[in-house]
Design a protein around this motif. Sequence first.
Motif, PDB file in Angstrom:
ATOM      1  N   HIS A 142       0.797  -1.223   0.000  1.00  0.00           N
ATOM      2  CA  HIS A 142       0.000   0.000   0.000  1.00  0.00           C
ATOM      3  C   HIS A 142       0.833   1.279   0.000  1.00  0.00           C
ATOM      4  CE1 HIS A 142      -3.661  -2.128   0.065  1.00  0.00           C
ATOM      5  NE2 HIS A 142      -4.383  -1.084   0.405  1.00  0.00           N
ATOM      6  N   ARG A 143       1.967   1.226   0.687  1.00  0.00           N
ATOM      7  CA  ARG A 143       2.782   2.439   0.785  1.00  0.00           C
ATOM      8  C   ARG A 143       4.236   2.013   0.692  1.00  0.00           C
ATOM      9  NH1 ARG A 143       0.345   5.708   4.684  1.00  0.00           N
ATOM     10  NH2 ARG A 143      -1.861   5.354   4.618  1.00  0.00           N
TER      11      ARG A 143
ATOM     12  N   GLU B  79       6.199   6.015   2.711  1.00  0.00           N
ATOM     13  CA  GLU B  79       6.119   7.441   2.406  1.00  0.00           C
ATOM     14  C   GLU B  79       6.311   8.294   3.648  1.00  0.00           C
ATOM     15  OE1 GLU B  79       3.679   5.894   3.519  1.00  0.00           O
ATOM     16  OE2 GLU B  79       2.428   7.364   4.541  1.00  0.00           O
ATOM     17  N   SER B  80       6.309   7.662   4.828  1.00  0.00           N
ATOM     18  CA  SER B  80       6.440   8.439   6.066  1.00  0.00           C
ATOM     19  C   SER B  80       7.090   7.566   7.129  1.00  0.00           C
ATOM     20  CB  SER B  80       5.060   8.880   6.558  1.00  0.00           C
ATOM     21  OG  SER B  80       4.307   7.737   6.953  1.00  0.00           O
TER      22      SER B  80
ATOM     23  N   LEU C 200      -4.823   4.602  -4.038  1.00  0.00           N
ATOM     24  CA  LEU C 200      -5.492   5.023  -2.809  1.00  0.00           C
ATOM     25  C   LEU C 200      -5.062   6.400  -2.343  1.00  0.00           C
ATOM     26  CD1 LEU C 200      -4.256   3.118   0.358  1.00  0.00           C
ATOM     27  CD2 LEU C 200      -2.910   3.421  -1.690  1.00  0.00           C
ATOM     28  N   GLY C 201      -4.297   7.095  -3.180  1.00  0.00           N
ATOM     29  CA  GLY C 201      -4.062   8.504  -2.924  1.00  0.00           C
ATOM     30  C   GLY C 201      -3.195   8.828  -1.729  1.00  0.00           C
ATOM     31  N   VAL C 202      -2.298   7.930  -1.375  1.00  0.00           N
ATOM     32  CA  VAL C 202      -1.433   8.231  -0.244  1.00  0.00           C
ATOM     33  C   VAL C 202      -0.125   8.858  -0.717  1.00  0.00           C
ATOM     34  CG1 VAL C 202      -0.147   7.276   1.680  1.00  0.00           C
ATOM     35  CG2 VAL C 202      -2.415   6.426   1.159  1.00  0.00           C
TER      36      VAL C 202
ATOM     37  N   ARG D 186     -10.806   9.546  -3.103  1.00  0.00           N
ATOM     38  CA  ARG D 186     -10.071   8.297  -3.273  1.00  0.00           C
ATOM     39  C   ARG D 186      -8.615   8.536  -3.689  1.00  0.00           C
ATOM     40  NH1 ARG D 186      -9.772   2.990  -1.751  1.00  0.00           N
ATOM     41  NH2 ARG D 186      -8.512   1.881  -3.257  1.00  0.00           N
TER      42      ARG D 186
END
Lengths: 163, 430
Positions: free
Chosen positions: B70-71, B75-76, B373-375, B397
């Motif tokens: 998912h990420r 990203e963080s 999913l726009g992260v 979204r």
Amino acid sequence: MSEVVLKVGDDISTDIIYPGRFMATVLPTETPQYAFADDVEFNRKLNANEIPKGSIIVAGQNFGCGSSREQAASCLKGWDLVIVAKHFARIFVQNSINLGLQTVICPEYDADEGDELEIRGDVLVNHTKGKEFKIVPHAPARQAIIDAGGLVAYTRARLLAKK
Amino acid sequence: MGMTYVQKVLARACGKPSVDVGDVVEPEVHLAMSHENGAMAMNQFIEIYRDTGIDMKVWDPERIAIIYDHRIPAESSKTANNQKKLRNFVVEQKISKFHDIRGDQGGICHQILPEFGYVRPGYVVVGTDSHTTSHGALGAFAFGVGGTEMAAVWTLGRVLNVEVPGTIKVNVNGKFPAHVGPKDLILHLIGKITAEGANFRVLEYHGDTIRNMSTSGRLVICNMSVEAGATSGIVPPDKETLRYLKDEAGVKDKIETFAPDPDAHYEQTVEIDVSDMAPQIACPHAVDNVKPVGDVAGTRIDQIVIGSCTNGRLDDLEIAARILKGKKVAPGTRMIVFPASWRIYREALKRGYLNDLSEAGAVVCNPGCGACLGVHQGALGDNEVALATTNRNFKGRMGNPKAEVYLCSPDVAAASAPSGVITDPRAGGR
Ligand code: SF4
């Protein structure tokens, strides 16, 4: 008696209840701050503690559709809100039951923001409008989990019974 | 009365001769999948064991899959820390089907499971992801659950309180016209039966069109069955299922298949003929707001996305590369491509697809969920419009509630890139 603090329409997705960009936050103690994050005014009221526990959100059909993210249930549970909907999406209603968020299926209800509602057994009473509506009970299998106080407690009991 | 496919799967997984719709059962789980949100299941798993005095152990480390998608790369720091905790848990609990952030074996969970042969016909598969319905493409009963429910599965190896769902039969016949395919079919179906038309039910797919469809196409259809509210979408297994599992997923052991009974009871039957179908578009902000491409052709687009667990496979990249080879993405339009797995990425690289796409101006990202999913990797700006081969266009979204997302096939996405407006991929718009 509790007040309807928010009325929403059909097909309210988990992206509206708990936007995807906050999905790195998983702890039920931390998710409530992002409930309905894109409804800036409602989210502000929640975080300013202006919404009493037990307050009600009324929704149309298919509330909680979309993602399986459990944060959508835990963020509402954190504020002890009650959700009344015509019906719910499957994963959302299961997550709610697992976490102890109260969900009420009431296909015929009539209520608006500001109305005072009461859940009396299998009847939803709208005191403001002087009307009553039938509540559809949860399936027995789900009720067993509600009665146990959620799925963690239910599973723990099963685990101990196995020992 | 005979049994539908899902009834048969559940009867087997419960060790019973038969089950009826509405029965409450506790099926054995063959595969339990999570991605990063396994962190949530982990927290609840620890909670279940708290103060029990019982040694904390998952029921079967061989049947748990954890796939980071998912990420990725994180990203963080928050995500990185969650990934780190879960990675430690995987080691501690000896979870064997772990796909970390790696170029040799990573990808989107719904691609990795079929690709590595983790799913078989007749399996009960649960995943902490709503698109777990995808795996019905291989004849499994596969459905999404929340983190707490997954923690219960990790503990007991069964899904508790499953109500045997009713089934809607979907009969699909006819030959797809050029530039029309599985994505158009499923968008059409969702538009027809609505976003809640199959709520709490299984969609069971039959007909010539399905029998002639590759597993890749079946994955598209089962993936998006959840957008009609379905608990699962299932294609009863056939020769193609066996071919995919043996030839593409490398499964060596014997695969058992079965079919629904001819006298099974279906709540409803939906008939679809694809022979005259036009490319379909799901318009903002609902997946069931479906229109033929002609109705929205000419709509200006800021960002095109080709990828996701829906349409990020090799055949999708091939279509896009074929359409875009030697052309250019219109100035003012961005195009982002993220293949569904590294295996697909490497193959697309070898075949030159990624080269063609990047020469056309597309940005090829690492496999993963990316913009879907726009992260990260492709969030939208205010009032921007995206055209994507992903599966959801809900408000917010792609990371911005002030933006709009249109969903389409890879053909439409690629054909729209040179013009920068939604374009019918059929020559001259037919
Ligand atoms: S690609 Fe999109 S829909 Fe698929 S698993 Fe990732 S976030 Fe979910």
